[in-house]
Design a protein around this motif. Structure first.
Motif, mmCIF file in Angstrom:
data_model
loop_
_atom_site.group_PDB
_atom_site.id
_atom_site.type_symbol
_atom_site.label_atom_id
_atom_site.label_comp_id
_atom_site.label_asym_id
_atom_site.label_seq_id
_atom_site.Cartn_x
_atom_site.Cartn_y
_atom_site.Cartn_z
ATOM 1 N N HIS A 111 -11.560 -60.255 -35.616
ATOM 2 C CA HIS A 111 -12.190 -59.446 -34.708
ATOM 3 C C HIS A 111 -11.475 -59.461 -33.358
ATOM 4 O O HIS A 111 -11.324 -58.435 -32.597
ATOM 5 N N HIS A 115 -10.084 -56.333 -31.176
ATOM 6 C CA HIS A 115 -10.226 -56.015 -29.643
ATOM 7 C C HIS A 115 -8.805 -55.569 -29.112
ATOM 8 O O HIS A 115 -8.833 -54.828 -28.212
ATOM 9 N N SER A 136 -14.340 -61.491 -24.138
ATOM 10 C CA SER A 136 -15.531 -60.983 -24.686
ATOM 11 C C SER A 136 -16.658 -61.792 -24.826
ATOM 12 O O SER A 136 -16.638 -62.913 -24.148
ATOM 13 N N GLY A 137 -17.664 -61.374 -25.539
ATOM 14 C CA GLY A 137 -19.015 -62.401 -25.484
ATOM 15 C C GLY A 137 -18.762 -63.838 -25.761
ATOM 16 O O GLY A 137 -19.396 -64.646 -25.428
ATOM 17 N N GLY A 163 -17.847 -63.798 -21.279
ATOM 18 C CA GLY A 163 -19.017 -63.178 -21.457
ATOM 19 C C GLY A 163 -20.096 -63.928 -21.426
ATOM 20 O O GLY A 163 -21.221 -63.206 -20.677
ATOM 21 N N PRO A 178 -27.569 -57.211 -22.080
ATOM 22 C CA PRO A 178 -26.543 -58.275 -22.091
ATOM 23 C C PRO A 178 -26.233 -58.109 -20.315
ATOM 24 O O PRO A 178 -26.465 -56.955 -20.048
ATOM 25 N N LYS A 181 -22.968 -56.146 -17.457
ATOM 26 C CA LYS A 181 -23.080 -54.686 -16.731
ATOM 27 C C LYS A 181 -23.963 -54.744 -15.442
ATOM 28 O O LYS A 181 -23.319 -54.391 -14.512
ATOM 29 N N GLY A 269 -11.914 -56.524 -25.014
ATOM 30 C CA GLY A 269 -13.057 -57.146 -24.781
ATOM 31 C C GLY A 269 -14.083 -56.783 -23.763
ATOM 32 O O GLY A 269 -13.615 -55.944 -22.952
ATOM 33 N N GLY A 270 -15.438 -56.846 -24.160
ATOM 34 C CA GLY A 270 -16.401 -56.479 -23.196
ATOM 35 C C GLY A 270 -16.374 -56.597 -21.837
ATOM 36 O O GLY A 270 -16.549 -55.694 -20.823
ATOM 37 N N VAL A 271 -15.801 -58.089 -21.506
ATOM 38 C CA VAL A 271 -15.751 -58.423 -20.079
ATOM 39 C C VAL A 271 -14.407 -57.623 -19.389
ATOM 40 O O VAL A 271 -14.674 -57.480 -18.193
ATOM 41 N N ALA A 273 -14.353 -54.711 -19.048
ATOM 42 C CA ALA A 273 -15.198 -53.486 -18.588
ATOM 43 C C ALA A 273 -15.499 -53.867 -17.163
ATOM 44 O O ALA A 273 -15.701 -52.992 -16.351
ATOM 45 N N CYS A 300 -13.993 -51.237 -24.952
ATOM 46 C CA CYS A 300 -13.777 -52.597 -24.530
ATOM 47 C C CYS A 300 -14.966 -53.472 -25.504
ATOM 48 O O CYS A 300 -14.622 -54.278 -25.859
ATOM 49 N N ASP A 302 -17.687 -53.940 -28.819
ATOM 50 C CA ASP A 302 -17.287 -53.922 -30.107
ATOM 51 C C ASP A 302 -17.327 -52.412 -30.702
ATOM 52 O O ASP A 302 -18.314 -51.823 -30.173
HETATM 53 O O1 KG4 Z 1 -16.487 -57.593 -26.794
HETATM 54 P P1 KG4 Z 1 -18.077 -57.552 -26.767
HETATM 55 O O2 KG4 Z 1 -18.787 -56.172 -26.725
HETATM 56 O O3 KG4 Z 1 -18.623 -58.227 -27.902
HETATM 57 C C1 KG4 Z 1 -17.938 -59.505 -28.384
HETATM 58 O O4 KG4 Z 1 -16.896 -59.251 -29.348
HETATM 59 O O5 KG4 Z 1 -18.448 -60.780 -27.997
HETATM 60 O O6 KG4 Z 1 -18.368 -58.318 -25.369
HETATM 61 C C2 KG4 Z 1 -19.740 -58.474 -25.175
HETATM 62 C C3 KG4 Z 1 -19.726 -58.983 -23.715
HETATM 63 C C4 KG4 Z 1 -21.189 -59.450 -23.100
HETATM 64 O O7 KG4 Z 1 -21.052 -60.837 -22.728
HETATM 65 C C5 KG4 Z 1 -21.269 -58.663 -21.967
HETATM 66 O O8 KG4 Z 1 -22.392 -59.080 -20.896
HETATM 67 C C6 KG4 Z 1 -20.067 -58.601 -21.225
HETATM 68 O O9 KG4 Z 1 -19.132 -58.298 -22.454
HETATM 69 N N1 KG4 Z 1 -19.776 -57.148 -20.643
HETATM 70 C C7 KG4 Z 1 -19.421 -57.362 -19.071
HETATM 71 C C8 KG4 Z 1 -19.303 -56.032 -18.462
HETATM 72 N N2 KG4 Z 1 -19.671 -55.266 -19.711
HETATM 73 C C9 KG4 Z 1 -19.986 -55.891 -20.792
HETATM 74 N N3 KG4 Z 1 -18.908 -58.380 -18.734
HETATM 75 C C10 KG4 Z 1 -18.790 -58.225 -17.092
HETATM 76 N N4 KG4 Z 1 -18.675 -56.992 -16.776
HETATM 77 C C11 KG4 Z 1 -19.025 -56.033 -17.412
HETATM 78 N N5 KG4 Z 1 -19.055 -54.976 -16.681
#
Ligand code: KG4
Length: 335
Positions: A111, A115, A136-137, A163, A178, A181, A269-271, A273, A300, A302
């Motif tokens: 995974h 990413h 990421s999360g 995350g 979550p 954002k 990864g999500g963070v 973003a 960014c 999943d």
């Molecule tokens: O990569 P992802 O979608 O899932 C995993 O593979 O874990 O990451 C999700 C994480 C969550 O903790 C979410 O709160 C965080 O990414 N996230 C952010 C932002 N957008 C999503 N964290 C900080 N700032 C953001 N803008």
């Protein structure tokens, strides 16, 4: 080469068709975030059950949108680790069934490698080597991407992922799950400089990170304010927290560039973003004269396309799974 790709490691069910690792023919995602928001976080069993409900319909949709049938698909790729085990098993079992019924090769995809590979979809010119900051999360690490399938971990969190820390801090600030954002939006309303938060360093491992102390500090600050009836400057705390997370990540990513000698950094990864982290990475890379790749926000989080991208390179490197492929909750990206 067209790859049908599956992702179900957490709370997104995602199916995509990707051509030659770089071109997205379709990319459909069913997010469960709204359902888990009721509980303030992902409920693993509910996540698995939701994946079971939607994965077949999403697959039909992904194939239809790509204009592909059985004969147009050359291989099936699936995220087999790391993630919530019940959730990963759903995508894995479904992907196996498709590969078995259609007589296609099955490609196991890590995974976090995927990413990082999301960058190949966004930036056609990008090729290894480079440094990747995967945030990421569930995972936070810095990797030396020597080649498409030759990755080495240079540093990683010793406890919470970035995350996870964002989500927890957001929760104590009363923001919905979550939390990344909404924290980002709140933090933009302040310049911070109000709350002093701890910074961690790991003796003898300069690229390793720790976020649990930071998380606890925010929780304690919010609780103390509540108990003493003191007003909490939520925007300033969100900003100071974000600056602290960025202060852990950005200097270490830059140090990794210096140590490896690579001239490019990719975020993933999500963070990735997060607007403050993006701006700080941009400033640091500009100063260091390094190229920075920041995937667009939709790549960014999943998604299935990133599994198809990395799956292509794993396939090219000869990686195939048998029908006995299992799912793993944890697995190092360079194992
Ligand atoms: O990569 P992802 O979608 O899932 C995993 O593979 O874990 O990451 C999700 C994480 C969550 O903790 C979410 O709160 C965080 O990414 N996230 C952010 C932002 N957008 C999503 N964290 C900080 N700032 C953001 N803008």
């Amino acid at each position: 080469m067209n790859i049908l790709a599956f992702e179900s490691t957490c709370d997104e069910t995602a199916v995509a068709v990707v051509a030659d690792g770089r071109r997205v023919l379709s990319d459909v995602i069913a997010s469960q975030a709204e359902m888990h928001a009721l509980y303030g976080g992902v409920v693993p069993e509910l996540a698995s059950r939701k994946h079971v409900e939607v994965i077949a319909a999403l697959t039909e949709q992904a194939l239809r949108e790509a204009g592909c049938g059985r004969d147009d698909i050359d291989a099936v790729a699936v995220a087999y680790a790391p993630g919530l085990i019940g959730a990963v098993l759903v995508g894995l079992s479904f992907a196996k069934s498709v590969a078995f019924a259609w007589g296609k090769p099955l490609i196991p995809v890590h995974h976090i490698r995927a990413h990082i590979a999301a960058n190949y979809l966004a930036f056609p010119e990008l090729e290894p080597p480079f440094v990747a900051l995967a945030i990421s999360g569930g995972n936070t690490l810095i990797a030396d991407v020597r080649d498409y399938t030759d990755l080495r971990i240079l540093g990683a969190t010793r406890d919470d992922a970035a995350g996870e820390c964002f989500d927890k801090a957001a929760r104590v600030l009363g923001l919905p799950y979550p939390g990344g954002k909404p924290m980002d939006e709140l933090a933009r309303q302040s310049q911070g400089g109000v709350y002093s938060l701890p910074r961690a360093h790991v003796d003898g491992a300069e690229l390793d990170m720790s976020f649990s102390g930071l998380k606890t500090a925010v929780v304690n600050l919010a609780h103390r304010a509540e108990q003493s009836g003191q007003p909490l400057d939520r925007a300033a705390l969100a900003r100071d927290f974000t600056n602290a997370v960025s202060g852990e990540l950005v200097p270490r990513a830059m140090r990794a560039l210096a140590l490896t000698g690579h001239k490019a950094l990719c975020a993933a990864g999500g963070v990735a973003a997060n607007s403050v982290i993006r701006a700080n990475l941009e400033a640091a890379c500009k100063e260091a004269g390094c190229k920075l790749y920041l995937p667009p926000l939709r790549l960014c989080g999943d998604n299935g396309a990133m599994i198809g991208a990395q799956g292509y390179y794993e396939f090219r490197a000869g990686c195939r799974a048998g029908m006995d492929l299992n799912a793993y909750a944890t697995r190092a990206l360079d194992a």
